[in-house]
Design an enzyme around this catalytic site. Sequence first.
Site, PDB file in Angstrom:
ATOM      1  N   HIS A  31       0.854  -1.198   0.000  1.00  0.00           N
ATOM      2  CA  HIS A  31       0.000   0.000   0.000  1.00  0.00           C
ATOM      3  C   HIS A  31       0.890   1.248   0.000  1.00  0.00           C
ATOM      4  CE1 HIS A  31      -3.912  -1.955   1.776  1.00  0.00           C
ATOM      5  NE2 HIS A  31      -3.407  -2.625   0.760  1.00  0.00           N
ATOM      6  N   GLU A  38       0.964   3.917   1.774  1.00  0.00           N
ATOM      7  CA  GLU A  38       1.465   4.378   3.068  1.00  0.00           C
ATOM      8  C   GLU A  38       2.639   3.532   3.560  1.00  0.00           C
ATOM      9  OE1 GLU A  38      -1.687   3.615   2.185  1.00  0.00           O
ATOM     10  OE2 GLU A  38      -3.103   4.349   3.665  1.00  0.00           O
ATOM     11  N   CYS A  94      -6.146   2.014   5.711  1.00  0.00           N
ATOM     12  CA  CYS A  94      -6.811   0.782   6.132  1.00  0.00           C
ATOM     13  C   CYS A  94      -6.243   0.360   7.496  1.00  0.00           C
ATOM     14  CB  CYS A  94      -6.581  -0.314   5.094  1.00  0.00           C
ATOM     15  SG  CYS A  94      -4.870  -0.901   5.039  1.00  0.00           S
ATOM     16  N   CYS A 152      -2.365  -0.174   7.360  1.00  0.00           N
ATOM     17  CA  CYS A 152      -1.594   1.071   7.274  1.00  0.00           C
ATOM     18  C   CYS A 152      -1.743   1.901   8.547  1.00  0.00           C
ATOM     19  CB  CYS A 152      -2.025   1.863   6.048  1.00  0.00           C
ATOM     20  SG  CYS A 152      -1.558   1.021   4.515  1.00  0.00           S
TER      21      CYS A 152
HETATM   22 ZN   LIG Z   1      -3.482   0.325   3.588  1.00  0.00          ZN
END
Ligand SMILES: [Zn+2]
Length: 143
Positions: A48, A50, A78, A81
């Site tokens: 992801h 991040e 999410c 993260c």
């Molecule tokens: Zn994430």
Amino acid sequence: MRLALAEAGRAAEGGDVPVGAVVLAPDGRTVLSAGHNEREATSDPTAHAEVLAIRRAAAERGEWRLSGCTLVVTLEPCTMCAGALVQSRVDRVVYGARDDKAGAAGSLWDVVRDRRLNHRPEVIEGVLADDCARLLTDFFRDR
Ligand SMILES: [Zn+2]
């Protein structure tokens, strides 16, 4: 956030959901790192924006603690993260669009501000939210 949006565009070029992130140094201006979603590009479920930006910022600083730093991301983090953000000790999380289906910074959960955790970054949401959300709706409409 404009830089994070540009990063998000790079994700879409590679067929990934357009989410982009940047980490700012404690001065709030210097860009330490950037990242965009690379799940499809690298076949890595944890790639992801991040997580990638946090890893690169820590490498740049030569330490895992990102105290004083700010992470800016186009979409609400999410759970994974949000956990990584708490672990990284960033001071501030700024995000654009809310993620009502999976957000963990105020929507579905609020992991980053959970009082049971010993580190709670400040959260600023809704920055250029319409632009951030439009990237996502355009991406999914075109698929
Ligand atoms: Zn994430």
